[in-house]
Design an enzyme around this catalytic site. Sequence first.
Site, short mmCIF file in Angstrom:
data_model
loop_
_atom_site.label_atom_id
_atom_site.label_comp_id
_atom_site.label_asym_id
_atom_site.label_seq_id
_atom_site.Cartn_x
_atom_site.Cartn_y
_atom_site.Cartn_z
N ARG A 85 -13.12 -6.23 -3.82
CA ARG A 85 -11.67 -6.01 -3.73
C ARG A 85 -11.44 -4.87 -2.77
O ARG A 85 -11.91 -3.75 -2.99
CB ARG A 85 -11.07 -5.68 -5.10
CG ARG A 85 -9.64 -5.20 -5.02
CD ARG A 85 -8.94 -5.13 -6.35
NE ARG A 85 -8.61 -6.46 -6.84
CZ ARG A 85 -7.67 -6.70 -7.76
NH1 ARG A 85 -6.97 -5.71 -8.29
NH2 ARG A 85 -7.43 -7.94 -8.16
N HIS A 118 -5.71 -13.69 -2.22
CA HIS A 118 -6.22 -13.49 -3.59
C HIS A 118 -6.62 -14.88 -4.13
O HIS A 118 -5.99 -15.44 -5.02
CB HIS A 118 -5.10 -12.87 -4.44
CG HIS A 118 -5.59 -12.24 -5.72
ND1 HIS A 118 -6.91 -12.20 -6.09
CD2 HIS A 118 -4.89 -11.62 -6.72
CE1 HIS A 118 -7.01 -11.59 -7.26
NE2 HIS A 118 -5.81 -11.22 -7.66
N GLN A 129 -7.23 -15.71 -7.92
CA GLN A 129 -5.97 -15.78 -8.65
C GLN A 129 -5.37 -17.18 -8.53
O GLN A 129 -4.93 -17.77 -9.52
CB GLN A 129 -4.99 -14.74 -8.08
CG GLN A 129 -3.63 -14.72 -8.74
CD GLN A 129 -3.67 -14.20 -10.16
OE1 GLN A 129 -4.17 -13.13 -10.40
NE2 GLN A 129 -3.14 -14.96 -11.09
N ASP A 186 5.56 -11.97 -7.98
CA ASP A 186 4.57 -10.88 -7.93
C ASP A 186 5.34 -9.61 -7.56
O ASP A 186 6.51 -9.67 -7.14
CB ASP A 186 3.49 -11.22 -6.86
CG ASP A 186 2.39 -10.17 -6.75
OD1 ASP A 186 2.22 -9.36 -7.69
OD2 ASP A 186 1.70 -10.15 -5.70
N CYS A 235 1.15 -13.12 -11.58
CA CYS A 235 -0.27 -12.75 -11.56
C CYS A 235 -0.55 -11.50 -12.37
O CYS A 235 -1.70 -11.28 -12.78
CB CYS A 235 -0.74 -12.58 -10.13
SG CYS A 235 0.19 -11.35 -9.21
N ARG A 282 -7.99 -16.73 -15.55
CA ARG A 282 -8.82 -16.05 -14.55
C ARG A 282 -10.30 -16.17 -14.96
O ARG A 282 -11.17 -16.39 -14.13
CB ARG A 282 -8.44 -14.57 -14.44
CG ARG A 282 -7.00 -14.28 -13.98
CD ARG A 282 -6.78 -14.72 -12.55
NE ARG A 282 -7.77 -14.17 -11.66
CZ ARG A 282 -7.71 -12.94 -11.11
NH1 ARG A 282 -6.67 -12.17 -11.34
NH2 ARG A 282 -8.66 -12.51 -10.29
N1 NVA Z 1 0.14 -8.40 -4.53
C1 NVA Z 1 -0.45 -7.56 -5.55
C2 NVA Z 1 -1.30 -8.36 -6.46
C3 NVA Z 1 -1.95 -7.59 -7.56
C4 NVA Z 1 -2.83 -8.44 -8.43
C5 NVA Z 1 -1.25 -6.45 -4.88
O1 NVA Z 1 -1.96 -6.73 -3.90
O2 NVA Z 1 -1.16 -5.31 -5.33
N1 CP Z 2 -3.82 -10.32 -11.14
C1 CP Z 2 -4.79 -9.41 -10.86
O1 CP Z 2 -5.57 -9.55 -9.92
O2 CP Z 2 -4.82 -8.37 -11.72
P1 CP Z 2 -5.71 -7.06 -11.57
O3 CP Z 2 -5.17 -6.27 -10.39
O4 CP Z 2 -5.55 -6.34 -12.87
O5 CP Z 2 -7.13 -7.47 -11.31
#
Ligand code: NVA
Ligand code: CP
Length: 318
Positions: free
Chosen positions: A114, A141, A144, A235, A275, A303
């Site tokens: 990540r 993502h 997800q 989101d 999400c 997930r």
């Molecule tokens: N769009 C959000 C998703 C978090 C799971 C981010 O990148 O922070």
């Molecule tokens: N939806 C998701 O990716 O959540 P986290 O940021 O908690 O991993």
Amino acid sequence: MVSASQGVASVLAPLNGKDYLSSEDASAEQTAALLELARQLKSGDRRIDLGNRVLGLIFTKASTRTRVSFQVAMARLGGQTVDLNPQVTQLGRGEPLEDTARVLSRFCDALAIRTFAQQELVDYAHWASIPVINALTDLEHPCQALADFLTMQEAFGDLQGQTLAYVGDGNNVAHSLMICGALLGVNVRIGCPEGFEPLPGVLDQARALAVGGAQISVTSDPAEAVRGAQALYTDVWASMGQEQEQAEREQAFKGFCLNGDLLAEADSRAIVLHCLPAHRGEEISAEVMEGPASRIFDQAENRLHAQQALLAALMGGL
Ligand code: NVA
Ligand code: CP
């Protein structure tokens, strides 16, 4: 999509040893097979033991669901994870990615990463000799999206011809929904304010991959986006790394809150997805989040099942 004679194992066999950096890294048939395998794993119809495999987790952004679901997925597959957070490795002191990737390939069987830039993930995949999985970047993502369409499939059965409307920022989550939805034959409508659209290149990519005449569209009218849709999705307005834009974005996204008024425009059986993490009263109302249409916590659980299927496929456990 996956005929009984082919079976998920043969459809997924070519994914053994491959990376999953984008929703595009599985074909339409393989994406459908991953959902079918996830369904089988969730129901208990199928058990897979990968036998002591190790997944390395390199997370340079916060995570609850992705981190824990990868950890639990590996435990259920008979393997384990190691935390390679840059704060506890030499990555945090500047050891080059190309060295780190080659060393970790000698210890681990796959890496879930990540980070911010998609290019960093591409570089890891280049230097590593083991599968690299996108656990979220600024661009996509994809893990997800697998869980999201598994949740939609549980609600409606066959996904082809169904419509998912995403209301909010044209971000990483929206991008993977567009690509993965296109592969599964789902119409994906993005409703976002002007200036916050998904990347044009991703729109073109999704349209080029669309199966069964699936339409991938973008509008600045949230009501138009959700009209008649079977799944409504949102989101956060400011993603990780955009915290300083929060106030400006709250202004820009007025009218894009997934609330009862928008839900009333959707199909009467529509489900609501997010999400997570969610900001109640911003991108989603508390009433909709906790209401009867919400499948948000099933989606979070999925997930685990979707990633178990993905890990099994990439690590050749079928
Ligand atoms: N769009 C959000 C998703 C978090 C799971 C981010 O990148 O922070
Ligand atoms: N939806 C998701 O990716 O959540 P986290 O940021 O908690 O991993």
